[in-house]
Design a protein around this motif. Structure first.
Motif, PDB file in Angstrom:
ATOM      1  N   ALA A 171       0.784  -1.357  -0.114  1.00 58.32           N
ATOM      2  CA  ALA A 171       0.094   0.146   0.084  1.00 58.32           C
ATOM      3  C   ALA A 171       0.878   1.244   0.069  1.00 58.32           C
ATOM      4  N   THR A 172       1.886   1.138   0.742  1.00 55.94           N
ATOM      5  CA  THR A 172       2.780   2.482   0.959  1.00 55.94           C
ATOM      6  C   THR A 172       3.662   2.717  -0.470  1.00 55.94           C
ATOM      7  N   GLU A 173       4.020   1.678  -0.994  1.00 57.57           N
ATOM      8  CA  GLU A 173       4.641   1.828  -2.445  1.00 57.57           C
ATOM      9  C   GLU A 173       3.576   2.375  -3.468  1.00 57.57           C
ATOM     10  N   LEU A 174       2.582   1.954  -3.275  1.00 57.14           N
ATOM     11  CA  LEU A 174       1.662   2.637  -4.337  1.00 57.14           C
ATOM     12  C   LEU A 174       1.031   4.035  -4.089  1.00 57.14           C
ATOM     13  N   MET A 175       1.064   4.165  -2.791  1.00 55.92           N
ATOM     14  CA  MET A 175       0.807   5.543  -2.283  1.00 55.92           C
ATOM     15  C   MET A 175       1.899   6.505  -2.822  1.00 55.92           C
ATOM     16  N   PHE A 176       2.924   6.153  -2.550  1.00 57.24           N
ATOM     17  CA  PHE A 176       4.174   7.265  -3.263  1.00 57.24           C
ATOM     18  C   PHE A 176       3.953   7.261  -4.729  1.00 57.24           C
ATOM     19  N   GLU A 177       3.310   6.309  -5.596  1.00 62.40           N
ATOM     20  CA  GLU A 177       3.208   6.480  -6.752  1.00 62.40           C
ATOM     21  C   GLU A 177       2.051   7.566  -7.182  1.00 62.40           C
ATOM     22  N   LEU A 178       1.086   7.734  -6.611  1.00 58.85           N
ATOM     23  CA  LEU A 178      -0.084   8.413  -6.537  1.00 58.85           C
ATOM     24  C   LEU A 178      -0.031   9.838  -6.577  1.00 58.85           C
ATOM     25  N   ARG A 179      -0.531  10.893  -7.115  1.00 61.19           N
ATOM     26  CA  ARG A 179      -0.406  12.224  -6.798  1.00 61.19           C
ATOM     27  C   ARG A 179      -1.448  12.672  -6.266  1.00 61.19           C
ATOM     28  N   CYS A 180      -1.241  13.491  -5.228  1.00 56.91           N
ATOM     29  CA  CYS A 180      -2.604  14.343  -4.388  1.00 56.91           C
ATOM     30  C   CYS A 180      -3.146  15.215  -5.455  1.00 56.91           C
ATOM     31  N   ARG A 200      -7.030   5.666   2.507  1.00 54.03           N
ATOM     32  CA  ARG A 200      -7.879   4.655   2.738  1.00 54.03           C
ATOM     33  C   ARG A 200      -8.699   3.790   1.874  1.00 54.03           C
ATOM     34  N   ILE A 201      -8.842   4.260   0.481  1.00 51.80           N
ATOM     35  CA  ILE A 201      -9.152   3.488  -0.408  1.00 51.80           C
ATOM     36  C   ILE A 201      -8.014   2.454  -0.761  1.00 51.80           C
ATOM     37  N   VAL A 202      -6.933   2.765  -0.965  1.00 46.58           N
ATOM     38  CA  VAL A 202      -5.679   2.181  -1.190  1.00 46.58           C
ATOM     39  C   VAL A 202      -5.596   0.993  -0.232  1.00 46.58           C
ATOM     40  N   ALA A 251      -8.321  -6.162   0.939  1.00 51.01           N
ATOM     41  CA  ALA A 251      -9.310  -7.169   0.358  1.00 51.01           C
ATOM     42  C   ALA A 251      -8.512  -7.763  -0.610  1.00 51.01           C
ATOM     43  N   GLY A 252      -7.341  -7.718  -0.833  1.00 55.93           N
ATOM     44  CA  GLY A 252      -6.571  -8.815  -1.616  1.00 55.93           C
ATOM     45  C   GLY A 252      -6.275  -8.067  -3.209  1.00 55.93           C
ATOM     46  N   GLU A 253      -6.795  -7.095  -3.472  1.00 56.40           N
ATOM     47  CA  GLU A 253      -6.657  -6.568  -4.843  1.00 56.40           C
ATOM     48  C   GLU A 253      -5.228  -6.151  -5.349  1.00 56.40           C
ATOM     49  N   GLN A 254      -4.897  -6.392  -6.179  1.00 54.15           N
ATOM     50  CA  GLN A 254      -3.494  -5.835  -6.805  1.00 54.15           C
ATOM     51  C   GLN A 254      -3.146  -4.499  -6.946  1.00 54.15           C
ATOM     52  N   PRO A 255      -2.084  -3.831  -6.357  1.00 53.11           N
ATOM     53  CA  PRO A 255      -1.827  -2.339  -6.725  1.00 53.11           C
ATOM     54  C   PRO A 255      -1.897  -2.044  -8.108  1.00 53.11           C
ATOM     55  N   ASP A 256      -1.675  -2.757  -9.033  1.00 49.19           N
ATOM     56  CA  ASP A 256      -1.896  -2.511 -10.670  1.00 49.19           C
ATOM     57  C   ASP A 256      -3.563  -1.895 -10.816  1.00 49.19           C
ATOM     58  N   ALA A 257      -4.310  -2.936 -10.182  1.00 49.35           N
ATOM     59  CA  ALA A 257      -5.606  -2.802 -10.446  1.00 49.35           C
ATOM     60  C   ALA A 257      -6.204  -1.765  -9.641  1.00 49.35           C
ATOM     61  N   ILE A 258      -5.651  -1.213  -8.783  1.00 49.59           N
ATOM     62  CA  ILE A 258      -6.045  -0.117  -7.751  1.00 49.59           C
ATOM     63  C   ILE A 258      -5.574   0.969  -8.486  1.00 49.59           C
ATOM     64  N   ARG A 259      -4.461   1.185  -9.059  1.00 48.52           N
ATOM     65  CA  ARG A 259      -4.060   2.340  -9.685  1.00 48.52           C
ATOM     66  C   ARG A 259      -4.788   2.334 -11.027  1.00 48.52           C
ATOM     67  N   ASP A 260      -5.404   1.389 -11.777  1.00 50.87           N
ATOM     68  CA  ASP A 260      -6.052   1.548 -12.896  1.00 50.87           C
ATOM     69  C   ASP A 260      -7.329   2.061 -12.668  1.00 50.87           C
ATOM     70  N   TRP A 261      -7.932   1.604 -11.244  1.00 51.39           N
ATOM     71  CA  TRP A 261      -9.087   2.219 -10.926  1.00 51.39           C
ATOM     72  C   TRP A 261      -9.154   3.589 -10.710  1.00 51.39           C
ATOM     73  N   LEU A 262      -8.223   4.034  -9.896  1.00 55.71           N
ATOM     74  CA  LEU A 262      -7.793   5.343  -9.644  1.00 55.71           C
ATOM     75  C   LEU A 262      -7.734   6.362 -10.667  1.00 55.71           C
ATOM     76  N   ILE A 263      -6.780   5.815 -11.615  1.00 55.90           N
ATOM     77  CA  ILE A 263      -6.905   6.621 -12.972  1.00 55.90           C
ATOM     78  C   ILE A 263      -7.937   6.628 -13.812  1.00 55.90           C
ATOM     79  N   GLU A 264      -8.867   5.493 -13.824  1.00 60.56           N
ATOM     80  CA  GLU A 264     -10.101   5.765 -14.588  1.00 60.56           C
ATOM     81  C   GLU A 264     -11.292   6.679 -13.786  1.00 60.56           C
TER      82      GLU A 264
END
Length: 126
Positions: free
Chosen positions: A32-41, A62-64, A70-83
């Protein structure tokens, strides 16, 4: 007295606010932390959601964390946030017609610099 004890127990049993608290599983929190550093506020723009203190960044953290838990992969979460928020939310935007200048400008500037340097060296030799 029992009312205070009941309130204290209820407060301690409440789920942690994942916008500000880490996941209990260290591997999940690391992902989660690794993904959070890849996402811009989206509010601060110059900070990742991991670094930002605004409530929007906390909501995104919180979403991340919820999705990682829940077991979701970081790439899927990133894609959802980009969408949901657009490619601006990612520090690594995909190559599209709109982002092509961002990807091509450094290469063009490097080529221009090399061309200018080459001309300068030729004039010095000749």
């Amino acid at each position: 007295m029992t009312l205070l004890l009941a309130l204290a127990l209820a407060a301690s049993a409440a789920p942690a606010d994942l916008g500000y608290n880490q996941l209990p599983d260290a591997r999940q929190e690391a992902a989660a932390t690794e993904l959070m550093f890849e996402l811009r506020c989206l509010v601060c723009q110059g900070q990742s959601i991991a670094d930002s203190d605004v409530s929007m960044a906390a909501d995104m953290r919180r979403i991340v964390r919820q999705r990682i838990a829940a077991g979701e992969q970081p790439d899927a979460i990133r894609d959802w946030l980009i969408e949901r928020y657009g490619s601006y939310v990612s520090y690594d935007p995909p190559l599209t017609l709109a982002t092509a200048p961002l990807w091509l400008a450094p290469l063009a500037l490097l080529a221009l610099g090399l061309w200018i340097a080459r001309g300068s060296f030729r004039r010095r030799r000749g």
